[in-house]
Design a protein around this motif. Sequence first.
Motif, PDB file in Angstrom:
ATOM      1  N   THR A   1      32.690  35.881  53.805  1.00 59.11           N
ATOM      2  CA  THR A   1      33.789  36.845  53.588  1.00 59.11           C
ATOM      3  C   THR A   1      34.671  36.835  54.845  1.00 59.11           C
ATOM      4  OG1 THR A   1      32.253  38.608  54.218  1.00 59.11           O
ATOM      5  CG2 THR A   1      32.697  38.339  51.862  1.00 59.11           C
ATOM      6  N   ASP A   2      34.937  37.994  55.425  1.00 62.29           N
ATOM      7  CA  ASP A   2      35.739  38.062  56.655  1.00 62.29           C
ATOM      8  C   ASP A   2      35.358  39.342  57.379  1.00 62.29           C
ATOM      9  OD1 ASP A   2      37.217  40.241  55.448  1.00 62.29           O
ATOM     10  OD2 ASP A   2      38.342  38.731  54.324  1.00 62.29           O
ATOM     11  N   SER A   3      36.097  39.667  58.439  1.00 61.42           N
ATOM     12  CA  SER A   3      35.703  40.853  59.214  1.00 61.42           C
ATOM     13  C   SER A   3      36.617  42.049  58.947  1.00 61.42           C
ATOM     14  CB  SER A   3      35.706  40.503  60.700  1.00 61.42           C
ATOM     15  OG  SER A   3      36.978  39.982  61.022  1.00 61.42           O
ATOM     16  N   GLU A   4      37.481  41.944  57.936  1.00 61.10           N
ATOM     17  CA  GLU A   4      38.459  43.031  57.720  1.00 61.10           C
ATOM     18  C   GLU A   4      37.875  44.259  57.029  1.00 61.10           C
ATOM     19  OE1 GLU A   4      42.399  42.519  56.698  1.00 61.10           O
ATOM     20  OE2 GLU A   4      42.585  40.535  57.598  1.00 61.10           O
ATOM     21  N   GLY A   5      36.887  44.037  56.192  1.00 58.80           N
ATOM     22  CA  GLY A   5      36.211  45.160  55.537  1.00 58.80           C
ATOM     23  C   GLY A   5      37.003  45.840  54.437  1.00 58.80           C
ATOM     24  N   ILE A   6      38.103  45.241  53.992  1.00 61.64           N
ATOM     25  CA  ILE A   6      38.884  45.858  52.907  1.00 61.64           C
ATOM     26  C   ILE A   6      38.698  45.028  51.637  1.00 61.64           C
ATOM     27  CG2 ILE A   6      41.207  46.516  52.111  1.00 61.64           C
ATOM     28  CD1 ILE A   6      41.872  46.593  55.228  1.00 61.64           C
ATOM     29  N   ILE A   7      38.394  45.716  50.526  1.00 62.67           N
ATOM     30  CA  ILE A   7      38.119  44.984  49.285  1.00 62.67           C
ATOM     31  C   ILE A   7      39.360  45.028  48.392  1.00 62.67           C
ATOM     32  CG2 ILE A   7      36.617  44.843  47.264  1.00 62.67           C
ATOM     33  CD1 ILE A   7      34.406  46.076  49.044  1.00 62.67           C
ATOM     34  N   ALA A   8      40.095  43.916  48.382  1.00 61.94           N
ATOM     35  CA  ALA A   8      41.340  43.859  47.600  1.00 61.94           C
ATOM     36  C   ALA A   8      41.596  42.420  47.161  1.00 61.94           C
ATOM     37  CB  ALA A   8      42.503  44.347  48.459  1.00 61.94           C
TER      38      ALA A   8
ATOM     39  N   ILE B   1      35.351  36.394  40.510  1.00 63.68           N
ATOM     40  CA  ILE B   1      34.121  36.164  39.737  1.00 63.68           C
ATOM     41  C   ILE B   1      33.731  37.460  39.021  1.00 63.68           C
ATOM     42  CG2 ILE B   1      31.630  35.669  39.956  1.00 63.68           C
ATOM     43  CD1 ILE B   1      32.387  33.771  42.326  1.00 63.68           C
ATOM     44  N   TYR B   2      33.793  38.562  39.759  1.00 61.44           N
ATOM     45  CA  TYR B   2      33.460  39.867  39.189  1.00 61.44           C
ATOM     46  C   TYR B   2      34.362  40.158  37.990  1.00 61.44           C
ATOM     47  CZ  TYR B   2      32.183  44.846  39.141  1.00 61.44           C
ATOM     48  OH  TYR B   2      31.730  46.093  38.782  1.00 61.44           O
ATOM     49  N   GLN B   3      35.657  39.928  38.169  1.00 63.34           N
ATOM     50  CA  GLN B   3      36.625  40.231  37.101  1.00 63.34           C
ATOM     51  C   GLN B   3      36.346  39.413  35.830  1.00 63.34           C
ATOM     52  OE1 GLN B   3      40.774  39.378  37.885  1.00 63.34           O
ATOM     53  NE2 GLN B   3      41.445  40.898  36.397  1.00 63.34           N
ATOM     54  N   CYS B   4      35.966  38.149  36.034  1.00 67.18           N
ATOM     55  CA  CYS B   4      35.700  37.286  34.869  1.00 67.18           C
ATOM     56  C   CYS B   4      34.555  37.844  34.029  1.00 67.18           C
ATOM     57  CB  CYS B   4      35.344  35.871  35.304  1.00 67.18           C
ATOM     58  SG  CYS B   4      36.728  34.966  35.964  1.00 67.18           S
ATOM     59  N   PHE B   5      33.580  38.475  34.680  1.00 63.77           N
ATOM     60  CA  PHE B   5      32.448  39.005  33.921  1.00 63.77           C
ATOM     61  C   PHE B   5      32.688  40.420  33.424  1.00 63.77           C
ATOM     62  CE2 PHE B   5      30.246  35.511  36.082  1.00 63.77           C
ATOM     63  CZ  PHE B   5      29.555  34.975  34.999  1.00 63.77           C
ATOM     64  N   CYS B   6      33.319  41.276  34.261  1.00 66.34           N
ATOM     65  CA  CYS B   6      33.403  42.688  33.844  1.00 66.34           C
ATOM     66  C   CYS B   6      34.659  42.973  33.018  1.00 66.34           C
ATOM     67  CB  CYS B   6      33.304  43.629  35.032  1.00 66.34           C
ATOM     68  SG  CYS B   6      34.827  43.713  35.969  1.00 66.34           S
ATOM     69  N   LYS B   7      35.588  42.028  33.005  1.00 66.74           N
ATOM     70  CA  LYS B   7      36.788  42.107  32.152  1.00 66.74           C
ATOM     71  C   LYS B   7      37.627  43.375  32.385  1.00 66.74           C
ATOM     72  CE  LYS B   7      34.959  39.177  28.521  1.00 66.74           C
ATOM     73  NZ  LYS B   7      33.828  39.246  27.634  1.00 66.74           N
ATOM     74  N   GLN B   8      37.622  43.903  33.597  1.00 62.86           N
ATOM     75  CA  GLN B   8      38.523  45.028  33.923  1.00 62.86           C
ATOM     76  C   GLN B   8      39.751  44.456  34.628  1.00 62.86           C
ATOM     77  OE1 GLN B   8      36.554  48.171  36.193  1.00 62.86           O
ATOM     78  NE2 GLN B   8      34.627  47.372  35.443  1.00 62.86           N
ATOM     79  N   ASP B   9      40.819  45.290  34.700  1.00 61.16           N
ATOM     80  CA  ASP B   9      41.984  44.762  35.417  1.00 61.16           C
ATOM     81  C   ASP B   9      41.806  44.929  36.930  1.00 61.16           C
ATOM     82  OD1 ASP B   9      42.784  47.370  36.103  1.00 61.16           O
ATOM     83  OD2 ASP B   9      43.822  47.591  34.193  1.00 61.16           O
ATOM     84  N   LYS B  10      42.687  44.275  37.666  1.00 58.56           N
ATOM     85  CA  LYS B  10      42.550  44.228  39.126  1.00 58.56           C
ATOM     86  C   LYS B  10      42.617  45.627  39.747  1.00 58.56           C
ATOM     87  CE  LYS B  10      44.194  39.542  40.078  1.00 58.56           C
ATOM     88  NZ  LYS B  10      44.229  38.957  38.746  1.00 58.56           N
ATOM     89  N   VAL B  11      43.512  46.470  39.209  1.00 57.86           N
ATOM     90  CA  VAL B  11      43.698  47.805  39.791  1.00 57.86           C
ATOM     91  C   VAL B  11      42.403  48.620  39.673  1.00 57.86           C
ATOM     92  CG1 VAL B  11      45.037  49.951  39.597  1.00 57.86           C
ATOM     93  CG2 VAL B  11      46.164  47.750  39.293  1.00 57.86           C
TER      94      VAL B  11
ATOM     95  N   ILE C   1      39.390  47.494  39.369  1.00 57.01           N
ATOM     96  CA  ILE C   1      38.331  46.902  40.216  1.00 57.01           C
ATOM     97  C   ILE C   1      38.544  47.330  41.680  1.00 57.01           C
ATOM     98  CG2 ILE C   1      37.377  44.722  41.086  1.00 57.01           C
ATOM     99  CD1 ILE C   1      37.913  43.537  38.308  1.00 57.01           C
ATOM    100  N   GLU C   2      39.776  47.264  42.129  1.00 57.75           N
ATOM    101  CA  GLU C   2      40.045  47.690  43.514  1.00 57.75           C
ATOM    102  C   GLU C   2      39.685  49.160  43.697  1.00 57.75           C
ATOM    103  OE1 GLU C   2      44.070  46.492  44.353  1.00 57.75           O
ATOM    104  OE2 GLU C   2      43.472  44.441  44.841  1.00 57.75           O
ATOM    105  N   ALA C   3      39.973  49.982  42.677  1.00 55.42           N
ATOM    106  CA  ALA C   3      39.636  51.414  42.765  1.00 55.42           C
ATOM    107  C   ALA C   3      38.115  51.596  42.836  1.00 55.42           C
ATOM    108  CB  ALA C   3      40.210  52.146  41.564  1.00 55.42           C
ATOM    109  N   GLU C   4      37.398  50.791  42.043  1.00 59.59           N
ATOM    110  CA  GLU C   4      35.928  50.880  42.045  1.00 59.59           C
ATOM    111  C   GLU C   4      35.345  50.629  43.445  1.00 59.59           C
ATOM    112  OE1 GLU C   4      34.040  48.203  39.184  1.00 59.59           O
ATOM    113  OE2 GLU C   4      32.111  48.382  40.233  1.00 59.59           O
TER     114      GLU C   4
END
Length: 331
Positions: A228-235, A249-259, A261-264
């Motif tokens: 990953t990286d050292s930024e610690g922000i999930i976006a 990868i997560y999106q392909c399986f859970c079929k939610q939109d990007k917004v 997922i970022e909120a989650e």
Amino acid sequence: MQTQKARVFSGIQPTGNIHLGNYLGAVKNWVDRQDSYENIFCVVNSHAITIPQDPKTLKEKTYDLCAMLLACGIDPKKSTLFIQSQVQEHTSLAWLLTCITPMGDLSRMTQFKDKSQKNPKSIFAGLFNYPNLMSADILLYKAKFVPVGEDQKQHIELARDTAMRFNRDYGEIFVVPEPLIMQEGARIMGLDDPTKKMSKSSSDKPNHSIALIDEPDVILKKIKKATTDSEGIIAFDKERAGVFNLLTIYQCFCKQDKVSIEAEFSGKGYGILKERVAEAVIEGLRPIREMYSKLIMEQDYLHKILEEGTQNAQAIASATYKEAKEKMGLI
Ligand code: AQP
């Protein structure tokens, strides 16, 4: 009035264990859209030998991959499934197309450059000519669409040029194909190095790829080690390739939109992200792995499906090859 479904063709090489990139970029789309098209899918073993293979392993991997495609959900009632080398018109048409393809076009292919860099001691003419065999695979079936990952886009553009050149110079017989590339999952990157695409030929690196046959504990371990990286922000930030890849990868399986997922993941750390991605992958692949372990024991069933698939494919391929051969003046 019943309208005829458009035909799709696609293939996959038995060069190693099928991985998450192959599944999300290609095979999952073949499966999900089976009702929308007339489908022809092929295990392209003749492509595999463009890089040296152990003959016994190649043979085993070819049947294993056929079983895996069925386990992924390819339904023989809706799709033709066969092995490329069992329909000889693929290599026959490839020769005709080789004779009308400029060397310059082939030398621009990035896959040739990448693969010859990876295998500097075995750069054979077959590897250079690989795109003509792929054009033949597609054009033989007059397929309108070719569902593939992003890495194959350039080869399909070449197939389009070849079809148009043949049609112009010898007479209209080929359908000019179009790539079908998904918005998400079209380019899954290596877990160890998210700047390089996940690839079967890098599977010697232990944490590079997830194979569809990997057990849950192996999947969890690999995802936990993902770069990953050292930024610690999930976006979904393409500049941060490791996190972007895990989220994709997560999106392909859970079929939610990007917004959503970022909120989650808002305010959460990479540890949680990795756990949830692993869980989604493990649960998504579980039915495939279980079905595969059953199908691999049913060799008679597998051979019956492949025999029927070969017959279907052969009927179309021999008619197209005959047309092409006659147009070029071959007796
Ligand atoms: N990383 C990927 N992400 C999304 N799609 C991918 N595909 C391959 N890698 C990814 C798609 O999978 C289909 C089958 O690919 P292939 O077997 O023809 O081989 P490839 O493209 O050469 O893939 P590999 O796994 O990387 O094999 P090697 O290591 O032998 O080169 C294609 O539709 C492809 O786009």
